[in-house]
Scaffold this motif. Structure first.
Motif, short mmCIF file in Angstrom:
data_model
loop_
_atom_site.label_atom_id
_atom_site.label_comp_id
_atom_site.label_asym_id
_atom_site.label_seq_id
_atom_site.Cartn_x
_atom_site.Cartn_y
_atom_site.Cartn_z
N PHE A 172 -2.88 4.98 -0.43
CA PHE A 172 -2.15 6.13 0.10
C PHE A 172 -2.63 6.46 1.51
O PHE A 172 -1.81 6.66 2.43
N ARG A 173 -3.94 6.50 1.71
CA ARG A 173 -4.47 6.84 3.03
C ARG A 173 -4.12 5.78 4.07
O ARG A 173 -3.87 6.11 5.24
N PHE A 174 -4.11 4.53 3.66
CA PHE A 174 -3.73 3.48 4.60
C PHE A 174 -2.31 3.72 5.11
O PHE A 174 -2.04 3.59 6.31
N VAL A 175 -1.40 4.08 4.22
CA VAL A 175 0.00 4.29 4.60
C VAL A 175 0.17 5.59 5.38
O VAL A 175 0.81 5.62 6.44
N ILE A 176 -0.40 6.69 4.89
CA ILE A 176 -0.14 8.00 5.49
C ILE A 176 -0.75 8.10 6.89
O ILE A 176 -0.25 8.85 7.74
N ASP A 177 -1.79 7.32 7.16
CA ASP A 177 -2.43 7.40 8.47
C ASP A 177 -1.59 6.77 9.58
O ASP A 177 -1.90 6.92 10.76
N PHE A 178 -0.50 6.08 9.22
CA PHE A 178 0.43 5.61 10.25
C PHE A 178 1.19 6.76 10.89
O PHE A 178 1.72 6.61 12.00
N ILE A 179 1.28 7.90 10.21
CA ILE A 179 1.96 9.06 10.80
C ILE A 179 0.96 10.14 11.22
O ILE A 179 1.28 11.33 11.23
N LYS A 180 -0.24 9.69 11.57
CA LYS A 180 -1.23 10.59 12.15
C LYS A 180 -1.52 10.14 13.58
O LYS A 180 -1.59 8.93 13.84
N PRO A 181 -1.67 11.08 14.51
CA PRO A 181 -1.88 10.72 15.92
C PRO A 181 -3.32 10.31 16.21
O PRO A 181 -4.00 10.90 17.05
N ASP A 182 -3.80 9.30 15.53
CA ASP A 182 -5.18 8.86 15.68
C ASP A 182 -5.27 7.68 16.64
O ASP A 182 -4.27 7.11 17.06
N PHE A 183 -6.49 7.31 16.94
CA PHE A 183 -6.78 6.15 17.78
C PHE A 183 -6.61 4.90 16.92
O PHE A 183 -7.25 4.74 15.88
N HIS A 184 -5.70 3.98 17.32
CA HIS A 184 -5.40 2.77 16.55
C HIS A 184 -5.71 1.54 17.41
O HIS A 184 -4.81 0.90 17.94
#
Length: 252
Positions: free
Chosen positions: A203-215
């Protein structure tokens, strides 16, 4: 609604993050103590395992938040140290706690699975803590990217965003209901914890695609990479955990 949403206890104004994080720890610990009363492991061994898990969780939560926001060092070092001082990440705590528990078990000679008693305390504690994350707003840095969806939330910068904290609460409650149903059927010792870890990390792997984090690596954040490593750790157990044939064998 104006963020952060402070709560009042008489004349005392309490920051939501402090309040709900404290509640999360207290509730999770209370549930854990209730669970270990039915534990087959000796009390001294369980105490050592809990301490090892807590130490690992603390180190993991801080180490991963450092990697997650390492881009701030060159851009805003003051914010970086603020995030490092205040910030924690659930994924880092879970993986660090797992490492701490496994090291402790090796040291004290425990060979059996010990994670099942942690599952419901972790789910409930995380869900309660996310309420505080949501009410804190922008400074918590757990919000999502901008969205035009009708349930987008303006956390104070005039931009409607995905309320990813609420998404996580909904996921956790759904997972808890499913695990309650799954527990009525045959399962091996430790399988509940493995299922929880794989489900939450996915879940966290997927949901973090819609977070404005450093990728920085292949479009992935440090948390997402950690999630993948955690899932790979359990990859041999995944087919069995998600096999519906297990539901045919009711527990007696």
């Amino acid at each position: 609604m104006s963020f952060p949403v402070y709560l009042w206890l008489g004349s005392v104004r309490i920051h939501p993050h402090i309040l709900f994080e404290s509640l999360a720890y207290a509730i999770a610990f209370r549930l854990l103590i209730k669970n270990v009363r039915k534990d087959a492991i000796a009390p001294t061994q369980r105490s050592s395992i809990i301490v090892g898990g807590l130490v690992g969780a603390l180190v993991g939560a801080k180490a991963l938040v450092l990697l997650q926001h390492i881009d701030l060092i060159g851009n805003n070092w003051q914010l970086f140290f603020l995030v490092l001082f205040q910030g924690k990440t659930v994924v880092g705590a879970l993986l660090g706690g797992l490492i701490g528990v496994e090291i402790t078990k090796k040291m004290i000679g425990v060979n059996r699975s010990t994670g099942d008693v942690f599952v419901y305390p972790l789910i409930v504690g995380t869900a309660v803590g996310r309420i505080g994350c949501f009410l804190t707003g922008l400074s918590d840095r757990t919000y999502g990217i901008a969205t035009n969806l009708p349930w987008g939330v303006d956390f104070g910068d005039g931009i409607p965003r995905h309320p990813t904290q609420l998404y996580e609460i909904i996921f956790l409650l759904s997972l808890m209901i499913f695990l309650q149903i799954r527990s009525r059927y045959y399962r091996q010792e430790g399988e509940l914890f493995k299922f929880y870890m794989v489900s939450y990390l996915s879940f966290r792997f997927v949901i973090d695609f819609i977070k404005p984090d450093f990728h920085p690596i292949l479009g992935l954040s440090a948390i997402q990479i950690a999630c993948l490593l955690g899932i790979l750790y359990y990859y041999r157990s995944i087919p069995q955990m998600f096999s519906f044939s297990q539901f045919a064998r009711r527990r007696v």
